[in-house]
Every structure is written in C-alpha cells, then in structure tokens.
Enzyme design. Sequence first.
Site, mmCIF file in Angstrom:
data_model
loop_
_atom_site.group_PDB
_atom_site.id
_atom_site.type_symbol
_atom_site.label_atom_id
_atom_site.label_comp_id
_atom_site.label_asym_id
_atom_site.label_seq_id
_atom_site.Cartn_x
_atom_site.Cartn_y
_atom_site.Cartn_z
ATOM 1 N N ASP A 152 42.925 40.351 39.646
ATOM 2 C CA ASP A 152 43.112 41.888 39.795
ATOM 3 C C ASP A 152 43.426 42.717 38.426
ATOM 4 O OD1 ASP A 152 43.046 41.168 42.610
ATOM 5 O OD2 ASP A 152 44.892 42.464 43.115
ATOM 6 N N HIS A 212 46.002 38.098 37.768
ATOM 7 C CA HIS A 212 45.812 39.339 37.191
ATOM 8 C C HIS A 212 45.197 38.975 35.855
ATOM 9 C CE1 HIS A 212 48.854 40.538 40.273
ATOM 10 N NE2 HIS A 212 48.442 41.849 40.105
HETATM 11 ZN ZN LIG Z 1 46.794 45.742 40.844
#
Ligand SMILES: [Zn+2]
Length: 276
Positions: A100, A245
């Site tokens: 992400d 992430h």
């Molecule tokens: Zn996010």
Amino acid sequence: MLSDHQIIGRRLLLSVAGLTLLSATTACGTDQAEQLAPAPSPAQPQPKAVNVPSPALASPPKPATPPQSTPPPSTAPRPHNAAPLFSLAAADKLVALTVDDGPDPVHTPAVLSILQQYGVRATFFLIGENAAEHPGLVREIARQGHHLANHTWSHPDLRHLPEAKVRDELERTSDLLREATGKPMTWFRAPGGDWSDVSLRVCNELGMRPMGWSVDPRDWARPGTSRITSRVLDAIRPGSIVLNHDGGGDRSQTVAALRTYLPVLIDEGYRFTAPA
Ligand SMILES: [Zn+2]
C-alpha cells in the site's frame, strides 16, 4: 444468497460463512461463469414462427437453487462487492501479498526487485497523487505482472468526507490508473481499512470490489525488521491477505522484512496470488 451478502455488506459484519462464500465467489468467478453460461443452441426451424424469440435470447435454465421470495433486481450489485474481502478461500497454502501507499521512488523499486527475485505477484494499492508523480513506476509495476489497485487519490479518512468527495477520490485514481495501464481497476482499499457505507457503495458503483487484509504486521509504525517478520510468520495461514507498505515514509524495514519472510514462506509451501 444475494440478499444475505448484501445485508452483511451493509452492516459491515463478516461472518465466517460469509467470508468463505465471498472468497469462493472471487476465486471461482470465472469457472462459475463458464458453467452457468447457456450452451449455444443450434438454430432450429420454428414452425409458425410468429413473434417467437430467438433461441439465443431465451433464458438459460436456472440452476437448482432454492427459490427467492423476491426476484433479484437486474441492477443488483454483485454480491462480492458488498463487504470487504479479508482473506481468500483457504483451500491450500495460497496467500495474497498487498503493498500500500506507493508508488515511492526509493522503496517501490526495492520491493519490486525482491518480488521478482522470488517470482511473487502482488497487488499494489496505489495512491493517486503518488501515481501521478511517478508514472514510470506505475507502468513498471504493471509491466512486472503485478496487479494495480485503487487506494484513493490523497489517502484521506473517507469516513469523514461527503459522498461527492469520496467519489472524486476513488474515480480520479481509477481514471489515472486505467489510463496508465489500459485496464479498469477491480479492487479498492480504504485508507487505514476505515470503511464506511458510503465508500463501499461508491466502490461498488465504480465497478470495484473492496479488499481488506487479515495479516497486519503494522510495518508502517516501523517496529523493527524482526518484529515485522515475526508478526507475518506467526499470523499467516492459508488464505491470508498480508498488508505491507512501500510508501508514506521510510519503508526500509518493510523491504528488509519482505526479503526475510518471503523465502521462509516459500520454503513452507506457500504460494502467492494477486486476485484479479
Ligand atoms: Zn494506506
């Protein structure tokens, strides 16, 4: 079944049964579509063929399912659009890696390199404004066979935005990524996993399905590479959707953890998929 899923989606509840059905629908959608498609009928001469509909337009025979008390409306959203997908069907050691908040000029190439090294396909939930800033990285993620997905334009908390703004966040990002890849976006993830009725409905109306996760090592908080690694390895199970992430800050711990846990999972027999 349709009604049940829709109710589950509106209430944002996810029963075990609902989860299994959602996952099965997603994983087997293509096969089911093929099985349910009406077999082509040879053209038959129609005696006294006055106002007889074409065989091609005839309704296919309905599968033997319990009758619904109300007929499903033709415009009803697909049931798997109703509630977020939190894990896959756990039939075997198949898991989904999601990444992400990118693309990021430093950490996205590092993640791509590791995924390429281990032959792993992932889903990248991109932030629109980052994608606009790094179009070459967007194309490179797609070129390497990964799945691109929508993570809003500016990563706001969608729960506090009016519907028009939510729609703008999602639509703008989908438009950009579709232009970059030539493919429509099929998955959306709300920032922070903070879903709302509005964001789920807009997601559905824009032709996407919501995807959550079931394994969160909280890598964004930078707890240390070993913590991220152990959290993933301890929590993962067949069907897991793992959150990582590659943007939003220094993600070197995430990169190092991926490099550590991916070969372990592969040794344990896990395989990776990027849901279509
Ligand atoms: Zn996010």
